[in-house]
Design an enzyme around this catalytic site. Structure first.
Site, mmCIF file in Angstrom:
data_model
loop_
_atom_site.group_PDB
_atom_site.id
_atom_site.type_symbol
_atom_site.label_atom_id
_atom_site.label_comp_id
_atom_site.label_asym_id
_atom_site.label_seq_id
_atom_site.Cartn_x
_atom_site.Cartn_y
_atom_site.Cartn_z
ATOM 1 N N ARG A 48 -16.536 -0.864 -10.415
ATOM 2 C CA ARG A 48 -15.702 -0.127 -9.393
ATOM 3 C C ARG A 48 -16.503 -0.508 -8.104
ATOM 4 O O ARG A 48 -15.905 -0.939 -7.048
ATOM 5 C CB ARG A 48 -15.668 1.245 -9.466
ATOM 6 C CG ARG A 48 -15.242 1.898 -8.276
ATOM 7 C CD ARG A 48 -14.758 3.408 -8.511
ATOM 8 N NE ARG A 48 -15.402 4.269 -9.521
ATOM 9 C CZ ARG A 48 -16.452 4.608 -9.045
ATOM 10 N NH1 ARG A 48 -17.389 4.547 -7.939
ATOM 11 N NH2 ARG A 48 -17.196 5.458 -10.333
ATOM 12 N N TYR A 100 7.547 -1.077 5.976
ATOM 13 C CA TYR A 100 7.891 -0.789 4.604
ATOM 14 C C TYR A 100 8.221 0.607 4.182
ATOM 15 O O TYR A 100 7.510 1.401 4.614
ATOM 16 C CB TYR A 100 6.823 -1.533 3.818
ATOM 17 C CG TYR A 100 7.111 -1.222 2.242
ATOM 18 C CD1 TYR A 100 8.125 -1.290 1.686
ATOM 19 C CD2 TYR A 100 5.919 -0.558 1.623
ATOM 20 C CE1 TYR A 100 8.388 -1.022 0.373
ATOM 21 C CE2 TYR A 100 6.206 -0.306 0.325
ATOM 22 C CZ TYR A 100 7.332 -0.420 -0.382
ATOM 23 O OH TYR A 100 7.439 -0.135 -1.832
ATOM 24 N N ASP A 174 -0.514 -5.287 9.471
ATOM 25 C CA ASP A 174 -0.007 -5.867 8.111
ATOM 26 C C ASP A 174 0.440 -6.893 8.148
ATOM 27 O O ASP A 174 1.505 -7.212 8.679
ATOM 28 C CB ASP A 174 1.059 -4.798 7.695
ATOM 29 C CG ASP A 174 1.329 -4.916 6.316
ATOM 30 O OD1 ASP A 174 1.460 -6.411 5.618
ATOM 31 O OD2 ASP A 174 1.651 -3.970 5.442
ATOM 32 N N LYS A 199 2.431 -10.129 -2.646
ATOM 33 C CA LYS A 199 3.690 -10.774 -2.358
ATOM 34 C C LYS A 199 3.111 -12.121 -2.134
ATOM 35 O O LYS A 199 2.834 -12.695 -3.314
ATOM 36 C CB LYS A 199 3.973 -10.151 -0.747
ATOM 37 C CG LYS A 199 4.311 -8.361 -0.749
ATOM 38 C CD LYS A 199 5.705 -8.612 -1.642
ATOM 39 C CE LYS A 199 5.702 -6.854 -2.173
ATOM 40 N NZ LYS A 199 4.814 -5.830 -1.860
HETATM 41 O O1 P1T Z 1 3.596 -2.784 -3.191
HETATM 42 P P1 P1T Z 1 2.261 -2.529 -2.655
HETATM 43 O O2 P1T Z 1 1.555 -3.735 -3.121
HETATM 44 O O3 P1T Z 1 1.763 -1.302 -2.878
HETATM 45 O O4 P1T Z 1 2.534 -3.126 -1.113
HETATM 46 C C1 P1T Z 1 2.936 -2.215 -0.323
HETATM 47 C C2 P1T Z 1 3.509 -2.835 1.077
HETATM 48 C C3 P1T Z 1 2.745 -3.185 2.200
HETATM 49 N N1 P1T Z 1 3.098 -3.633 3.208
HETATM 50 C C4 P1T Z 1 4.249 -4.489 3.194
HETATM 51 C C5 P1T Z 1 4.707 -5.148 4.361
HETATM 52 C C6 P1T Z 1 5.183 -4.292 1.995
HETATM 53 O O5 P1T Z 1 6.114 -5.171 1.973
HETATM 54 C C7 P1T Z 1 4.786 -3.681 1.028
HETATM 55 C C8 P1T Z 1 5.517 -3.666 -0.242
HETATM 56 N N2 P1T Z 1 7.018 -4.036 0.003
HETATM 57 C C9 P1T Z 1 7.934 -3.942 -1.188
HETATM 58 C C10 P1T Z 1 7.671 -3.849 -2.570
HETATM 59 C C11 P1T Z 1 9.050 -4.424 -0.655
HETATM 60 O O6 P1T Z 1 9.883 -5.037 -1.389
HETATM 61 O O7 P1T Z 1 9.271 -4.528 0.496
#
Ligand code: P1T
Length: 370
Positions: A48, A100, A174, A199
């Site tokens: 961790r 998001y 972000d 992504k």
């Molecule tokens: O899903 P996660 O890995 O926890 O990420 C969250 C997140 C953070 N920032 C942005 C710009 C994002 O688009 C996302 C997650 N978004 C999606 C799952 C979506 O379909 O837009």
């Protein structure tokens, strides 16, 4: 070194004292034995706290964003959670209104219970001065996505970071939608760059993860402490997958962008589309259909090749309906105020042959109005 070279080599340099692997091995060991009580072996104690596969990935991510320190987490929201824990009860955060849906939910439904206060405002384009009016004595952070999700507004990171610096705030960007191929916020003055690595960085829809990259040593030591104390770390296997995905980031982003340009050109010729959002780079496109909710859903469900799914940034094209999917947790009034109407569709243009994608979109657009 150029970014495409960095993404292939940094963190994965062969160790000639061991076997000279050209691919970073997956270190599954959850703990590390030591010969002396006070001397962790090669700096590792417990996975961790630190793990060699994750460390290799973190070195790669730091290099890609031109930062000095990177931290990998079990999801994008876990990365966001760690960033917010830099703050304390009573602090105020100014957030771009178009984020998001899960980010907004984390802020308004979870962190607001622990005494953090958020203002969601549109400070894009010439509305940037609203920032000065919204920042108060308790403000500690500015939070933005650029391009935003799902309206794809591009923000002036340099100017926003200047305001942040002047007011002694932490500016968080972000960078999930742009990736370091198109935008490196730390070079523009931001303090923290954050990713949902789920992504584009991973790019193959087979890992959920998050990352933070910073330049500042003090900020890095606080984040290192929090990463271990909170414990939402990326697994060795996901770290390996991400390192593998990153090797092709440059070439993937070029093709996402090429395909998206061609898809946008096709959409512009369709009379049922009243507005298209495309920042001119990367592979995300959103558009508003001049159709009612039932017809919009019919459009989505008529697509044969393009999958209806949350998430984005992968080799396969994905489409979704923000109002009922990714941004469904935003109350109706708020959603409409931001501009997330029922006819809004978000498309993540993948790496298929673009003519196959256009053909699929064409037949679905014909179906939904017939
Ligand atoms: O899903 P996660 O890995 O926890 O990420 C969250 C997140 C953070 N920032 C942005 C710009 C994002 O688009 C996302 C997650 N978004 C999606 C799952 C979506 O379909 O837009």
């Amino acid at each position: 070194m150029k970014i495409s070279t960095k993404s292939i080599h940094i963190g994965g340099e062969p160790n000639f004292k061991n076997s000279g692997d050209v691919v970073v091995p997956i270190h599954l060991s959850s703990t590390f034995a030591r010969e002396r009580v006070n001397q962790p072996t090669a700096g590792y104690e417990y996975s961790r706290t630190g793990n060699p596969t994750r460390k290799a990935l973190e070195r790669n991510l730091a290099a890609l964003e031109n930062g000095r320190y990177a931290f990998a987490y079990s999801s994008g929201l876990a990365a966001e959670t760690n960033a917010l824990f830099l703050l304390k009860q009573g602090d105020h955060i100014v957030v771009i209104d178009d984020v998001y849906g899960g980010t907004r939910r984390l802020f308004t439904q979870v962190f607001s219970k622990f005494g953090l206060n958020f203002s969601f405002i549109d400070f894009s384009g010439d509305k940037i001065n609203i920032l000065n009016e919204t920042i108060n004595k308790k403000t500690k952070m500015i939070w933005l996505e650029s391009p935003t999700n799902p309206l794809l507004k591009v923000l002036d990171i340099e100017k926003i970071a200047q305001i942040g610096r002047k007011c002694r705030l932490i500016t968080v960007v972000d960078n999930t939608f742009a990736t370091p191929i198109y935008q490196r916020p730390l070079e523009l003055g931001a303090d923290i760059v954050l990713h949902s690595t789920t992504k584009y960085l991973n790019g193959h829809s087979d890992s959920v993860g998050g990352a933070i990259v910073v330049k500042d040593k003090k900020l890095a030591s606080k984040l290192l402490y929090l990463q271990n104390a909170i414990g939402a770390v990326l697994s060795p296997f996901d770290s390996y997958l991400l390192l593998r995905g990153l090797k092709t980031l440059t070439i993937r982003m070029q093709k996402h962008s090429d395909n998206a340009h061609k898809v946008v050109k096709f959409l512009q010729s369709n009379t049922h589309i009243k507005k298209i959002n495309y920042p001119g780079f990367s592979g995300m496109v959103s558009f508003e259909l001049d159709l009612n909710l039932r017809q919009s859903i019919r459009f989505l469900e008529s697509l044969k090749l393009i999958h209806i799914a949350e998430s984005l940034g992968a080799v396969e094209s994905l489409v979704e309906h923000p109002a009922t999917m990714t941004h469904a947790s935003i109350p109706y009034g708020e959603r409409i105020k931001i501009g997330l109407h029922d006819g809004l569709i978000r498309l993540s243009v993948g790496l298929e042959d673009v003519n196959d994608l256009i053909q699929d979109l064409r037949q679905a657009l014909q179906q939904c109005v017939s």
